[in-house]
Motif scaffolding. Sequence first.
Motif, PDB file in Angstrom:
ATOM      1  N   HIS A 246      32.100 -21.218  61.712  1.00  0.00           N
ATOM      2  CA  HIS A 246      31.347 -19.970  61.860  1.00  0.00           C
ATOM      3  C   HIS A 246      32.189 -18.831  62.428  1.00  0.00           C
ATOM      4  CE1 HIS A 246      27.401 -20.755  60.384  1.00  0.00           C
ATOM      5  NE2 HIS A 246      27.095 -21.712  61.257  1.00  0.00           N
ATOM      6  N   VAL A 247      33.268 -19.171  63.144  1.00  0.00           N
ATOM      7  CA  VAL A 247      34.084 -18.114  63.753  1.00  0.00           C
ATOM      8  C   VAL A 247      35.395 -17.979  63.005  1.00  0.00           C
ATOM      9  CG1 VAL A 247      35.308 -17.409  65.845  1.00  0.00           C
ATOM     10  CG2 VAL A 247      33.023 -18.432  65.982  1.00  0.00           C
ATOM     11  N   VAL A 248      35.773 -16.739  62.694  1.00  0.00           N
ATOM     12  CA  VAL A 248      37.085 -16.473  62.104  1.00  0.00           C
ATOM     13  C   VAL A 248      38.138 -16.918  63.106  1.00  0.00           C
ATOM     14  CG1 VAL A 248      38.682 -14.629  61.421  1.00  0.00           C
ATOM     15  CG2 VAL A 248      36.288 -14.560  60.659  1.00  0.00           C
ATOM     16  N   GLY A 249      39.061 -17.781  62.668  1.00  0.00           N
ATOM     17  CA  GLY A 249      40.089 -18.303  63.553  1.00  0.00           C
ATOM     18  C   GLY A 249      40.913 -17.175  64.163  1.00  0.00           C
ATOM     19  N   TYR A 250      41.223 -17.323  65.450  1.00  0.00           N
ATOM     20  CA  TYR A 250      41.982 -16.315  66.200  1.00  0.00           C
ATOM     21  C   TYR A 250      41.200 -15.024  66.459  1.00  0.00           C
ATOM     22  CZ  TYR A 250      46.472 -18.231  67.481  1.00  0.00           C
ATOM     23  OH  TYR A 250      47.438 -18.936  68.111  1.00  0.00           O
ATOM     24  N   SER A 251      39.834 -15.114  66.409  1.00  0.00           N
ATOM     25  CA  SER A 251      39.023 -13.943  66.756  1.00  0.00           C
ATOM     26  C   SER A 251      39.255 -13.542  68.211  1.00  0.00           C
ATOM     27  CB  SER A 251      37.523 -14.258  66.580  1.00  0.00           C
ATOM     28  OG  SER A 251      37.147 -14.177  65.230  1.00  0.00           O
ATOM     29  N   VAL A 252      39.399 -12.256  68.436  1.00  0.00           N
ATOM     30  CA  VAL A 252      39.514 -11.770  69.820  1.00  0.00           C
ATOM     31  C   VAL A 252      38.122 -11.811  70.459  1.00  0.00           C
ATOM     32  CG1 VAL A 252      41.525 -10.326  69.398  1.00  0.00           C
ATOM     33  CG2 VAL A 252      39.222  -9.383  69.044  1.00  0.00           C
ATOM     34  N   PRO A 253      38.019 -11.801  71.805  1.00  0.00           N
ATOM     35  CA  PRO A 253      36.700 -11.877  72.435  1.00  0.00           C
ATOM     36  C   PRO A 253      35.892 -10.601  72.197  1.00  0.00           C
ATOM     37  CG  PRO A 253      38.441 -11.694  74.102  1.00  0.00           C
ATOM     38  CD  PRO A 253      39.107 -11.865  72.781  1.00  0.00           C
ATOM     39  N   VAL A 254      34.580 -10.802  72.132  1.00  0.00           N
ATOM     40  CA  VAL A 254      33.687  -9.663  71.962  1.00  0.00           C
ATOM     41  C   VAL A 254      32.345 -10.020  72.602  1.00  0.00           C
ATOM     42  CG1 VAL A 254      32.928 -10.426  69.681  1.00  0.00           C
ATOM     43  CG2 VAL A 254      32.717  -8.015  70.271  1.00  0.00           C
ATOM     44  N   ARG A 255      31.674  -9.029  73.184  1.00  0.00           N
ATOM     45  CA  ARG A 255      30.298  -9.222  73.704  1.00  0.00           C
ATOM     46  C   ARG A 255      29.651  -7.867  73.620  1.00  0.00           C
ATOM     47  NH1 ARG A 255      27.319 -13.308  76.855  1.00  0.00           N
ATOM     48  NH2 ARG A 255      25.205 -12.488  76.607  1.00  0.00           N
ATOM     49  N   GLU A 256      28.793  -7.698  72.624  1.00  0.00           N
ATOM     50  CA  GLU A 256      28.375  -6.341  72.304  1.00  0.00           C
ATOM     51  C   GLU A 256      27.080  -6.377  71.512  1.00  0.00           C
ATOM     52  OE1 GLU A 256      31.826  -4.306  70.686  1.00  0.00           O
ATOM     53  OE2 GLU A 256      30.567  -2.670  69.926  1.00  0.00           O
ATOM     54  N   LYS A 257      26.298  -5.282  71.673  1.00  0.00           N
ATOM     55  CA  LYS A 257      25.117  -5.107  70.827  1.00  0.00           C
ATOM     56  C   LYS A 257      25.452  -4.033  69.818  1.00  0.00           C
ATOM     57  CE  LYS A 257      21.627  -6.649  74.051  1.00  0.00           C
ATOM     58  NZ  LYS A 257      20.381  -6.372  74.774  1.00  0.00           N
ATOM     59  N   MET A 258      25.013  -4.245  68.570  1.00  0.00           N
ATOM     60  CA  MET A 258      25.339  -3.264  67.534  1.00  0.00           C
ATOM     61  C   MET A 258      24.346  -3.389  66.401  1.00  0.00           C
ATOM     62  SD  MET A 258      28.725  -5.060  65.911  1.00  0.00           S
ATOM     63  CE  MET A 258      29.455  -5.401  67.510  1.00  0.00           C
ATOM     64  N   PRO A 259      24.155  -2.266  65.686  1.00  0.00           N
ATOM     65  CA  PRO A 259      23.245  -2.339  64.533  1.00  0.00           C
ATOM     66  C   PRO A 259      23.901  -3.175  63.427  1.00  0.00           C
ATOM     67  CG  PRO A 259      24.337  -0.209  64.621  1.00  0.00           C
ATOM     68  CD  PRO A 259      24.763  -0.951  65.853  1.00  0.00           C
ATOM     69  N   LEU A 260      23.055  -3.684  62.503  1.00  0.00           N
ATOM     70  CA  LEU A 260      23.557  -4.567  61.447  1.00  0.00           C
ATOM     71  C   LEU A 260      24.675  -3.921  60.641  1.00  0.00           C
ATOM     72  CD1 LEU A 260      23.368  -7.209  59.901  1.00  0.00           C
ATOM     73  CD2 LEU A 260      21.522  -6.230  58.524  1.00  0.00           C
ATOM     74  N   GLU A 261      24.521  -2.593  60.377  1.00  0.00           N
ATOM     75  CA  GLU A 261      25.548  -1.973  59.515  1.00  0.00           C
ATOM     76  C   GLU A 261      26.927  -1.967  60.167  1.00  0.00           C
ATOM     77  OE1 GLU A 261      22.935   1.573  60.910  1.00  0.00           O
ATOM     78  OE2 GLU A 261      22.715  -0.572  60.494  1.00  0.00           O
ATOM     79  N   LYS A 262      26.948  -1.960  61.521  1.00  0.00           N
ATOM     80  CA  LYS A 262      28.254  -1.992  62.191  1.00  0.00           C
ATOM     81  C   LYS A 262      28.793  -3.433  62.233  1.00  0.00           C
ATOM     82  CE  LYS A 262      30.677  -0.692  66.331  1.00  0.00           C
ATOM     83  NZ  LYS A 262      30.530  -0.724  67.786  1.00  0.00           N
ATOM     84  N   LEU A 263      27.864  -4.383  62.286  1.00  0.00           N
ATOM     85  CA  LEU A 263      28.261  -5.803  62.321  1.00  0.00           C
ATOM     86  C   LEU A 263      28.772  -6.275  60.960  1.00  0.00           C
ATOM     87  CD1 LEU A 263      28.330  -8.622  63.640  1.00  0.00           C
ATOM     88  CD2 LEU A 263      25.874  -8.835  63.163  1.00  0.00           C
TER      89      LEU A 263
END
Lengths: 437, 437, 437
Positions: free
Chosen positions: B93-110
Amino acid sequence: MTIRNQEQALGSPGTAMLDLVSRLYPICRSITGDGVRETLEILSEWIPLEVHEVPTGTEVFDWSVPREWNIREAWIEDPHGERVVDFADHNLHVVGYSVPVREKMPLEKLRPHLHSLPDKPGVIPYRTSYYKETWGFCLPHETLQSLEDGTYEVCIDSTLEAGSLTYGECLLPGESPEEVLISCHVCHPSLANDNLSGMAVAAFLARRLQAGPHRLSYRFLFIPGTIGSITWLALNEARASDIVHGLVLTCLGDPGPMTYKRSRRGDALVDRAASHVLADSGAEDRVIDFFPYGYDERQYCSPGFNLPVGCLMRSQHGTFPEYHTSADNVDFLDRDALEDSLRNTWRILQVLERNAVYLNRNPKCEPALGKRGLYGETGGMRRGEFDELALLWVLNQSDGEHDLLSIAERAGVKFETIAAAAGALAEAGLLGPAGNR
Amino acid sequence: MTIRNQEQALGSPGTAMLDLVSRLYPICRSITGDGVRETLEILSEWIPLEVHEVPTGTEVFDWSVPREWNIREAWIEDPHGERVVDFADHNLHVVGYSVPVREKMPLEKLRPHLHSLPDKPGVIPYRTSYYKETWGFCLPHETLQSLEDGTYEVCIDSTLEAGSLTYGECLLPGESPEEVLISCHVCHPSLANDNLSGMAVAAFLARRLQAGPHRLSYRFLFIPGTIGSITWLALNEARASDIVHGLVLTCLGDPGPMTYKRSRRGDALVDRAASHVLADSGAEDRVIDFFPYGYDERQYCSPGFNLPVGCLMRSQHGTFPEYHTSADNVDFLDRDALEDSLRNTWRILQVLERNAVYLNRNPKCEPALGKRGLYGETGGMRRGEFDELALLWVLNQSDGEHDLLSIAERAGVKFETIAAAAGALAEAGLLGPAGNR
Amino acid sequence: MTIRNQEQALGSPGTAMLDLVSRLYPICRSITGDGVRETLEILSEWIPLEVHEVPTGTEVFDWSVPREWNIREAWIEDPHGERVVDFADHNLHVVGYSVPVREKMPLEKLRPHLHSLPDKPGVIPYRTSYYKETWGFCLPHETLQSLEDGTYEVCIDSTLEAGSLTYGECLLPGESPEEVLISCHVCHPSLANDNLSGMAVAAFLARRLQAGPHRLSYRFLFIPGTIGSITWLALNEARASDIVHGLVLTCLGDPGPMTYKRSRRGDALVDRAASHVLADSGAEDRVIDFFPYGYDERQYCSPGFNLPVGCLMRSQHGTFPEYHTSADNVDFLDRDALEDSLRNTWRILQVLERNAVYLNRNPKCEPALGKRGLYGETGGMRRGEFDELALLWVLNQSDGEHDLLSIAERAGVKFETIAAAAGALAEAGLLGPAGNR
């Protein structure tokens, strides 16, 4: 002993070869013994043969010449005193090199000495036991099955004693000391295709070569299989290096198409020459690779010699149902096939004789063929004017690297055509020698 | 840590290999990080592994060892607070080597951070981004399409910091310092055929080699793809010249027939050995030429090394629909296929072990095999008596130029048969060594 | 004389070439004479031509330059005084190099001087008699059959006297003194495919080369067949060694697919380049081996020169029914075919221009393409990302042994793609020169 007149040999070779085979057929040959001597004496009526006798016990590489085997009579009498198997009827009835026996025994004790072919119930198989002392009889499976229980009397009146191994040799010297070896085995009893056919073709080749000049020297060997070629190589080791081409001849009288088995080298001139001649005769797909089984090419092509010797046949040993049975008799042979074999072998030898590498003496641009009478005089010609194209191929390729056979192969025409073109060009001074190959 | 008992490994290797794969499957591996360490620790229960740690920043040819990546949790919560994607369910489910993230965002930005396969809507794809700093999620296309507009919360609790690149190495010394390299990549997360299958076959090969003596030395590498082989080659440049044969093992558990991809050289012994073994197993047409794409053979076969390393697979990467998706799971693997892969790899290694060039000590004519008990005793035999023909092939070709594999190829028989014939002849004193190849 | 504007030449080359052919068609050319001079003058409107005159009697290898032939009129009048054959109608009506004649004679005496094609009764054949003094007329077979008995008057007002052999030459120097020879014959009278088509393609190639820089030098020869190439080679023997590639251009306007006839060497770069370009254009099976017949490649490929010169055609001489008859006229030519011929010839020249051997400057493992912007940034990619694979092929094979064409052949992609990839790598400093080939 007189050499039969040549016209007979050349006039209708098929019939003459078949006559020779018929005369040799009844003789009981083996790897040693009087049958071989009688055979060579008959061949001597046709070609000058030197007959060699190599004493029993002579060491020949890893082997030694075996004791000589001769046989006078052999039979089996059934419980009623009837001869159910008799060597006098067919010499295949006795296992070759059988030791003498004269004994009465029940059928069950005799049985292990009886050989037959259940899948070919009407024919007598061919069996030998050169290196293990035993005795045996060969008979049609239907005869074997008809034998009733009871006491049988068996008789093999043979001798196995110090004597010699006999072979025939015929050297026809040419302008060059380089030799072509023609070898055939003379150790099989009443078997026509394997190998009276090879002996007949070899004899008629030798006669034809005697009829005119030849560049190469030819050595014909009429020898017992395996031990004969080993013996010759052991006694003539220094001479082997003179052999520049060679053919083992066998199974040349059956109605199948020609087969050529390449030498171990695979690309020797004799291999290329035989492939070219056979392709031309429509049997291209019967050129097969060397394998270390078969006839005396096994010895000539052993790694210590690696001579350029191939094997020329029609049907391959083991692939025709008559092979090594009483069905391989004179009736199995085909006169036209024998003649075709002789013709193809002759053509192969002619390639060996005439192949050469030439040098174009006018290598820069084409020479003016017209002023030498070698070219058509009206322009606008199309490809297909065959002889002129042959001239152009020879001129174009004669750079000292390509022999006539490779030019014929590249041009896709018969060797004879290319050789004729080269002859005309040499006569006109346009080609010079660059050595023979 | 104990080495599991050998009987288990040899007794039913298919089942045992499948068990090993099942145990390794859930671990989240990447080109660095704790998943690789855990994987190597489990492999160490089966074979003696030396685990190496190469620090971040180490220069390896044109590259440098990247920062180490580790991940604890990752998820996406939809506008209703429901976890629609969760790393805890599947590590793809996670792209390998993803940098950390913790954020709320609208679907279009996701959206640009979401990866799916429209043509395979039910599976999760496999994506990595080793060298560009970004983050992302992979999910089934049907999940993606069901997402409604609104604000999403995303969390990737990962670290990307100085650490090390981890790999495992197992050297099994033989009589000779010449090495066979067996390499497989350990950087893929929950993907079974690519490449837990290769790791399992490699581990069981190593166990089997440990069970007996071997002429050659074997070096097993369990490394992250690309950067791992580059790192090993950079740190072991001098040792590379000891590698005389090699195989990259991958995709060895799917039900397709075997495939062998030749080394860049194309005619190395490992290429000929693999072709021979695969031809024999009926997969002849799956021997393919080298191309500079695929697995670590790309590095081993780079022109500055040009090592004789091929790649052994069943279905080729990219040619089976499960490739690089969540469908490449343990259920996709076939126990018999794993076992067949192990058997064929073993046979290839046996050719490498036993291949040799011999010298016929009796090269002039055939030796008398009969007096050495190596030949049938009754004459008139036909071609087809297989073992004798194998003896004759070995004798005929053992001139110091032909290795046993080339003899097997020319004779058209299994390498094992030719090697057995050579063994018998050597025992009888008829063959001597001429060096190994 | 002005050089026509370039746009016209490059804009619609098919139409422009067809216009040029139409203008040249009516001229009566032969191996010498004013027809050749007129032809070269028209070609000079398009490209800078140096016109050479070689005096009659000049010795050129095995030949000498013949007398110059010119003709003013020629006709046959029947018993009623009607002109049944007239050179003014078609210049094929007279056998090339006919000596002058003005005589009355009965039909039976005239007959041997009349040439027709019974199997193509409506067309006039093409005949010459350069080296045997004679005269003759060519006419449709149906005309021949309609002639009634009686007295005919024949007139050929020709001259055959000391003069010169004329040819045109255009040298376009490049950065390198290495030359590409483009040769076509200009000796055929009103025959469009053979060889006005070759002349037109050669002229437009020269124009296009003039439009930009080129690495190699190009030498265009517009010469009479056979005696012209022999003359050039004899007078320029020292220059021949500068010719590193060459093409004879002929029969390039008919609607058949392209044919390439290899040079005598068979594996010269021009042979490989032409095979690659033609394979790509779907005419792969029309690459044929050299044979010493055809056009001036016969002289360039004579063993004393053995230049790497092939012959590019569409339909091969002698294989289309219009060949060497009045049916080979402007209507027989196809504009698109002419354009396709120009395009393919140009592509072959581009391979010769751009082919080179490079050295990978980072030969140990793959370089990190990503940090140089040469690689996709997301992992997990599949084979098929074409440009990256081309980059990897060039890097993997650039060991100083493989030229770009061989890399394209091994990779199975167009030369242009590989050359573009090599360009990008060289720009990034990853490839260095290892010499051109």
